[in-house]
Design a protein around this motif. Structure first.
Motif, PDB file in Angstrom:
ATOM      1  N   GLY A 133     -62.973 -65.499  27.577  1.00  9.93           N
ATOM      2  CA  GLY A 133     -63.399 -64.612  26.849  1.00  9.93           C
ATOM      3  C   GLY A 133     -63.598 -64.724  25.074  1.00  9.93           C
ATOM      4  N   LEU A 185     -58.041 -66.153  31.224  1.00  7.06           N
ATOM      5  CA  LEU A 185     -59.077 -65.269  31.261  1.00  7.06           C
ATOM      6  C   LEU A 185     -59.470 -64.671  29.922  1.00  7.06           C
ATOM      7  CD1 LEU A 185     -57.902 -63.451  34.440  1.00  7.06           C
ATOM      8  CD2 LEU A 185     -60.231 -64.685  34.343  1.00  7.06           C
ATOM      9  N   ALA A 186     -58.247 -64.417  29.259  1.00 10.38           N
ATOM     10  CA  ALA A 186     -58.716 -63.878  27.824  1.00 10.38           C
ATOM     11  C   ALA A 186     -59.331 -64.959  26.813  1.00 10.38           C
ATOM     12  CB  ALA A 186     -57.328 -63.343  27.154  1.00 10.38           C
ATOM     13  N   ALA A 189     -53.839 -64.529  33.012  1.00  9.05           N
ATOM     14  CA  ALA A 189     -54.463 -63.638  32.364  1.00  9.05           C
ATOM     15  C   ALA A 189     -54.708 -64.182  30.804  1.00  9.05           C
ATOM     16  CB  ALA A 189     -53.546 -62.444  32.127  1.00  9.05           C
ATOM     17  N   PRO A 219     -53.036 -60.643  27.306  1.00  7.64           N
ATOM     18  CA  PRO A 219     -54.421 -61.324  26.863  1.00  7.64           C
ATOM     19  C   PRO A 219     -54.695 -61.460  25.344  1.00  7.64           C
ATOM     20  CG  PRO A 219     -54.444 -59.674  28.732  1.00  7.64           C
ATOM     21  CD  PRO A 219     -52.933 -59.480  28.011  1.00  7.64           C
ATOM     22  N   ASP A 220     -54.042 -60.201  24.494  1.00  7.45           N
ATOM     23  CA  ASP A 220     -54.435 -60.379  23.310  1.00  7.45           C
ATOM     24  C   ASP A 220     -53.832 -61.491  22.502  1.00  7.45           C
ATOM     25  OD1 ASP A 220     -55.677 -57.882  23.271  1.00  7.45           O
ATOM     26  OD2 ASP A 220     -54.387 -56.615  22.455  1.00  7.45           O
ATOM     27  N   ARG A 267     -60.885 -66.933  40.426  1.00  9.25           N
ATOM     28  CA  ARG A 267     -62.010 -67.252  41.127  1.00  9.25           C
ATOM     29  C   ARG A 267     -63.148 -66.506  40.792  1.00  9.25           C
ATOM     30  NH1 ARG A 267     -57.803 -67.504  44.926  1.00  9.25           N
ATOM     31  NH2 ARG A 267     -58.641 -65.542  45.769  1.00  9.25           N
ATOM     32  N   ALA A 268     -62.964 -65.287  40.471  1.00 14.39           N
ATOM     33  CA  ALA A 268     -63.902 -64.387  40.038  1.00 14.39           C
ATOM     34  C   ALA A 268     -64.715 -64.518  38.770  1.00 14.39           C
ATOM     35  CB  ALA A 268     -63.544 -62.840  40.230  1.00 14.39           C
ATOM     36  N   ALA A 269     -63.957 -65.379  38.130  1.00 17.17           N
ATOM     37  CA  ALA A 269     -64.655 -65.361  36.528  1.00 17.17           C
ATOM     38  C   ALA A 269     -65.728 -66.394  36.737  1.00 17.17           C
ATOM     39  CB  ALA A 269     -63.368 -66.259  35.795  1.00 17.17           C
ATOM     40  N   TYR A 270     -66.478 -66.691  35.452  1.00 17.87           N
ATOM     41  CA  TYR A 270     -67.681 -67.316  35.524  1.00 17.87           C
ATOM     42  C   TYR A 270     -67.351 -68.257  34.257  1.00 17.87           C
ATOM     43  CZ  TYR A 270     -71.880 -69.873  35.829  1.00 17.87           C
ATOM     44  OH  TYR A 270     -72.667 -71.101  35.830  1.00 17.87           O
ATOM     45  N   HIS A 297     -66.112 -67.582  24.683  1.00 18.26           N
ATOM     46  CA  HIS A 297     -67.610 -67.160  25.038  1.00 18.26           C
ATOM     47  C   HIS A 297     -68.095 -66.267  23.431  1.00 18.26           C
ATOM     48  CE1 HIS A 297     -68.113 -66.605  29.661  1.00 18.26           C
ATOM     49  NE2 HIS A 297     -68.380 -67.891  29.167  1.00 18.26           N
ATOM     50  N   LEU A 317     -58.701 -63.084  40.135  1.00 18.87           N
ATOM     51  CA  LEU A 317     -59.459 -63.189  39.193  1.00 18.87           C
ATOM     52  C   LEU A 317     -60.092 -64.728  38.710  1.00 18.87           C
ATOM     53  CD1 LEU A 317     -58.070 -60.198  37.090  1.00 18.87           C
ATOM     54  CD2 LEU A 317     -60.308 -60.312  38.260  1.00 18.87           C
TER      55      LEU A 317
END
Lengths: 339, 339
Positions: A258, A254-255, A251, A226-227, A283-286, A261, A281
């Motif tokens: 973030g 998703l990072a 992963a 992720p980093d 599907r769980a992200a927004y 954002h 995850l």
């Protein structure tokens, strides 16, 4: 002297042929001292079990082996391997087989593990993952006496061994085509570990498909963490022209979400994101992440079935698993109007 | 290259197979120089006595077993187990042990696996995870003939077997205390699988610590899946009074963050979120998630070390691993002013 028999060893050791058989086949019924003596004499005489005898004597381990050459700390957020292992297990459990799993720090340690497993007869077959270009591991699975193996990766990387693969190039092309259709003209790719063959294949497909559509591309190599995914995203966003980014894992995507954002860059209004390997995850992200979705557990099960066929004597062959399919969700839209 | 035999070593060393056998077995009959040379060549070629031979000599399998009774599809986003397994592996690899891993659909299948492993002498010891209240598995590890086992969980759940545990109650109390200190008076808890003992212990600590501080609580039972975590979050947010939510995993907290974003509820301005088990994804999210952080790989390594002690004959005992520590990041602030 002709072919060495168990009787020869028994005579030399001064024990019964039954005791020799127990010792050589790893069965209870003889003392440790007798076993050692029998093995030493067998070695000295050059005794070799015939392969027929070996399979008759039940020397199967009912175990298959998998080595993951990844730093332990990178495994925790890799949805791929746990799902893949679960898929393998679904087939093994039907046959009462177990999975011997080893996490190795690097490919050299992985090769030592294979040698050890073969020498000690710890497994009946191997699932080899993450094949590289000119992979040194392949040599260990060639030759009459080698362990049966299935390579999880493109046939071009499997050195003639049995392989099960997904058509990552086709999946990447479909993704670039989709982004082009939305109107994107400058797209980024955050890659996995560059040494992995599938990273290479995806990168080539990304470049050629984008070139065919006269798109501008920017590539940042990362390593599935992720980093690194977040850093690569910040870097691509800083260019100012990239309006869509494709990631080699969920992963990292998703990072990237973030990082966008955090930088005040809106997803998807300012930049579209596409993940690879679709975990819950995504599907769980927004917004929910558009992803190249693949049933990884089913992929693992397919690999296990091919390994059983290979262990049963089927000749090496290549098998294509289903191609990752683009599942469009909320993270991809047309690019913002040119500023 | 096939299986390395004593004859291969003899050929390379230019000595007799008997000399190799003596050297490898630590017997007299060869010079110190020859012994050194033989051992060096054996190491270089990757020679190993077969596991069959070894299992007779000391009835060791050089393998430990771990069964995960989880639905395969829930494993992909569980950062905990892959990190835990990696930690176990770090200790096993030092000792040339392997990990036999089985994914079982339920606890009955898990128990069948233990029985099978014991009967077939497949493993030297067991790591048992997710102990439940009055867990039926514990009986399998009692009695003179049972396999050595370490239970990963609270001593109150381990039935007198060796256990390695984290003080989840203390960690939860510290979390509730922190939220109270920020000024929150109505807090939610999204739990893991209710049958798991640690879910129970965390729930009790949450309730008692909140009651001691006259806080209002709302509990939603989930099952570690992102979908359930998101649904529980939506439900808690719909109450209108909850200003902070504690999750029993990082995946559920990430899903909660997505659910809050989707509902137009700002994190942390409107609601504070706390994750449990701190994966890199918690730091990659935006805002970064405050978490009860625990070095899970180190926990796995600790468990493996205690299992080796147990297999070496140490009596059962309980060992506390480090307590998960609250790491404050961007997802927790004082509650919004009362409306």
């Amino acid at each position: 002297m002709g072919r060495i028999t168990i009787a020869d060893i028994a005579r030399r050791a001064g024990v019964s042929t039954a005791a020799v058989s127990y010792a050589l086949n790893g069965r209870p019924g003889v003392s440790a001292a007798t076993r050692e003596q029998v093995l030493a004499i067998a070695a000295e005489l050059g005794w070799e079990p015939s392969s027929a005898a070996r399979s008759l004597s039940g020397s199967h381990t009912e175990t298959i082996g998998l080595v993951l050459a990844r730093a332990p700390e990178t495994l925790g957020f890799e949805s791929f391997y746990m799902q893949f292992v679960a898929g393998i297990e679904s087939v093994l459990s039907e046959r009462d087989y177990g999975l011997l799993l080893q996490v190795a720090p690097d490919i050299d340690a992985e090769m030592r593990t294979y040698r050890k497993w073969r020498a000690a007869r710890r497994v009946d077959g191997i699932v080899m993952v993450d094949p590289r270009v000119s992979d040194p591991r392949l040599d260990l699975f060639l030759g009459a006496d080698a362990l049966p193996a299935v390579v999880v990766g493109d046939p071009s990387l499997s050195g003639g061994l049995t392989s099960v693969y997904t058509d990552d190039a086709a999946a990447m092309r479909s993704c670039v085509e989709y982004l082009a259709g939305l109107g994107h003209t400058a797209i980024g790719h955050v890659t996995g570990t560059p040494e992995f063959g599938h990273t290479h294949l995806r990168g080539e497909a990304f470049a050629s498909e984008a070139a065919a559509r006269s798109m501008t591309t920017a590539v940042r190599h990362a390593d599935f963490t992720p980093d690194a995914g977040a850093a690569a995203t910040r870097d691509l966003l800083a260019r100012g022209d990239v309006t869509a980014i494709v990631y080699d894992s969920d992963a990292m995507a998703l990072a990237g979400l973030g990082a966008a954002h955090e930088a005040g860059v809106r997803v998807p209004a300012d930049v579209s994101l596409v993940a690879w390997d679709d975990s819950p995850l995504c599907r769980a992200a927004y917004p929910q992440l558009t992803a190249l979705s693949h049933d990884v557990a089913s992929y693992g099960a397919h690999v296990a079935r091919r390994l059983f066929e290979r262990m049963a004597g089927e000749p090496p062959a290549s098998y294509r698993d289903s191609t990752p399919e683009l599942v469009v969700r909320g993270s991809t839209v047309p690019p913002p109007p040119a500023r």
